[in-house]
Design a protein around this motif. Structure first.
Motif, PDB file in Angstrom:
ATOM      1  N   ARG A  36       0.832  -1.212   0.000  1.00 23.52           N
ATOM      2  CA  ARG A  36       0.000   0.000   0.000  1.00 23.52           C
ATOM      3  C   ARG A  36       0.863   1.257   0.000  1.00 23.52           C
ATOM      4  NH1 ARG A  36      -4.932  -1.427   4.208  1.00 23.52           N
ATOM      5  NH2 ARG A  36      -6.012  -2.857   2.806  1.00 23.52           N
ATOM      6  N   THR A  40       0.906   4.186  -2.794  1.00 22.41           N
ATOM      7  CA  THR A  40       0.656   5.568  -2.374  1.00 22.41           C
ATOM      8  C   THR A  40       1.799   6.475  -2.791  1.00 22.41           C
ATOM      9  OG1 THR A  40      -0.670   4.816  -0.503  1.00 22.41           O
ATOM     10  CG2 THR A  40       0.234   7.048  -0.366  1.00 22.41           C
ATOM     11  N   ARG A  41       3.022   6.036  -2.557  1.00 28.95           N
ATOM     12  CA  ARG A  41       4.205   6.821  -2.948  1.00 28.95           C
ATOM     13  C   ARG A  41       4.219   7.054  -4.466  1.00 28.95           C
ATOM     14  NH1 ARG A  41       8.909   3.265  -3.028  1.00 28.95           N
ATOM     15  NH2 ARG A  41       7.726   2.714  -4.878  1.00 28.95           N
ATOM     16  N   TYR A  43       1.696   7.006  -6.561  1.00 30.42           N
ATOM     17  CA  TYR A  43       0.599   7.916  -6.901  1.00 30.42           C
ATOM     18  C   TYR A  43       0.988   9.353  -6.570  1.00 30.42           C
ATOM     19  CZ  TYR A  43      -3.834  10.401  -6.484  1.00 30.42           C
ATOM     20  OH  TYR A  43      -4.836  11.335  -6.594  1.00 30.42           O
ATOM     21  N   LEU A  44       1.536   9.548  -5.384  1.00 31.17           N
ATOM     22  CA  LEU A  44       1.929  10.885  -4.930  1.00 31.17           C
ATOM     23  C   LEU A  44       2.966  11.498  -5.865  1.00 31.17           C
ATOM     24  CD1 LEU A  44       1.541  12.892  -2.559  1.00 31.17           C
ATOM     25  CD2 LEU A  44       3.431  11.753  -1.422  1.00 31.17           C
ATOM     26  N   TYR A  63       4.607   7.408   5.283  1.00 28.01           N
ATOM     27  CA  TYR A  63       3.474   7.286   4.373  1.00 28.01           C
ATOM     28  C   TYR A  63       2.348   6.567   5.096  1.00 28.01           C
ATOM     29  CZ  TYR A  63       6.833   8.235   0.626  1.00 28.01           C
ATOM     30  OH  TYR A  63       7.793   8.793  -0.182  1.00 28.01           O
ATOM     31  N   PRO A  65      -1.022   5.216   3.875  1.00 26.04           N
ATOM     32  CA  PRO A  65      -1.772   5.047   2.633  1.00 26.04           C
ATOM     33  C   PRO A  65      -3.287   5.052   2.772  1.00 26.04           C
ATOM     34  CG  PRO A  65      -0.615   3.028   3.212  1.00 26.04           C
ATOM     35  CD  PRO A  65      -0.222   4.059   4.206  1.00 26.04           C
ATOM     36  N   LEU A  66      -3.807   4.675   3.927  1.00 27.06           N
ATOM     37  CA  LEU A  66      -5.253   4.633   4.078  1.00 27.06           C
ATOM     38  C   LEU A  66      -5.624   4.911   5.521  1.00 27.06           C
ATOM     39  CD1 LEU A  66      -8.033   4.044   2.801  1.00 27.06           C
ATOM     40  CD2 LEU A  66      -7.695   1.652   3.455  1.00 27.06           C
ATOM     41  N   ALA A 110      -5.339   9.603   2.461  1.00 25.62           N
ATOM     42  CA  ALA A 110      -3.938   9.233   2.654  1.00 25.62           C
ATOM     43  C   ALA A 110      -3.185  10.488   3.089  1.00 25.62           C
ATOM     44  CB  ALA A 110      -3.356   8.702   1.350  1.00 25.62           C
ATOM     45  N   GLY A 163      -6.080  12.514  -1.599  1.00 23.44           N
ATOM     46  CA  GLY A 163      -6.905  11.358  -1.924  1.00 23.44           C
ATOM     47  C   GLY A 163      -8.155  11.218  -1.084  1.00 23.44           C
TER      48      GLY A 163
END
Length: 183
Positions: A36, A40-41, A43-44, A63, A65-66, A110, A163
């Motif tokens: 995850r 996330t990284r 995407y960022l 990070y 992520p959720l 996130a 997000g």
């Protein structure tokens, strides 16, 4: 009246538990958190290119992520993530927050904490339960394109919340407590 409040409180607790259940509890542990965090990284960095440079200049990045947040009068949030130094996971953390007030709804989001100095990172890692406070600078996702060198020279911790999905307006890491965990 009291029984109605207890039913509502119980329902809110059950809803938060259901949301948290999809947040990694009772899961594959570190492998799932790392997967995850990687997503996330990626995407960022893709969505907000300036964050890649900020991460490279930072002593470490946490990070998350959720994070799931829900509230009906009383509220709370929970999430799990990883602290990375030079893009290598060194520790896992949970984030928790409790709140009370005029609130109703649920959301997921996130966030990433960029520790821009060695001292800020060391303080975070030494703490048995680090609480995010006023010493954090919030960057908006729009700023993710242009987080410059002056940001890292002035602010020891930069938080970026992104997000968001859900029905509670606004998300922040103010009042969030981070605790090291063993997944």
């Amino acid at each position: 009246m009291i029984s109605r409040r207890l039913v509502l409180l119980g329902g809110g607790t059950a809803a938060l538990s259901a949301c948290v259940g999809g947040n990694g509890i009772g899961s594959n542990g570190s492998a799932q958190i790392d997967a995850r965090v990687n997503a996330t990284r990626d995407y960022l960095f893709q969505r907000y290119p300036g964050t890649q440079d900020l991460a490279a200049r930072s002593a470490g990045v946490l990070y998350m992520p959720l994070v799931t947040e829900a509230g009906f009068g009383f509220g709370g949030s929970y999430g799990r993530g990883a602290l990375r130094i030079r893009d290598v996971t060194v520790d896992y953390y949970s984030s928790t927050k409790a709140s009370f007030g005029l609130q109703i709804g649920a959301q997921q989001y996130a966030h990433a904490l960029f520790f821009t100095t060695d001292a800020a990172l060391a303080e975070f890692r030494r703490s048995p339960g680090w609480a995010a406070g006023a010493d954090i600078r919030y960057a908006t996702p729009e700023m993710g394109q242009s987080l410059g060198k002056e940001t890292t020279e002035l602010d020891p911790v930069v938080a970026l919340v992104f997000g968001q999905q859900g029905l509670i307006a606004g998300a922040s890491v103010a009042g969030v407590k981070y605790t090291r965990i063993i997944p």
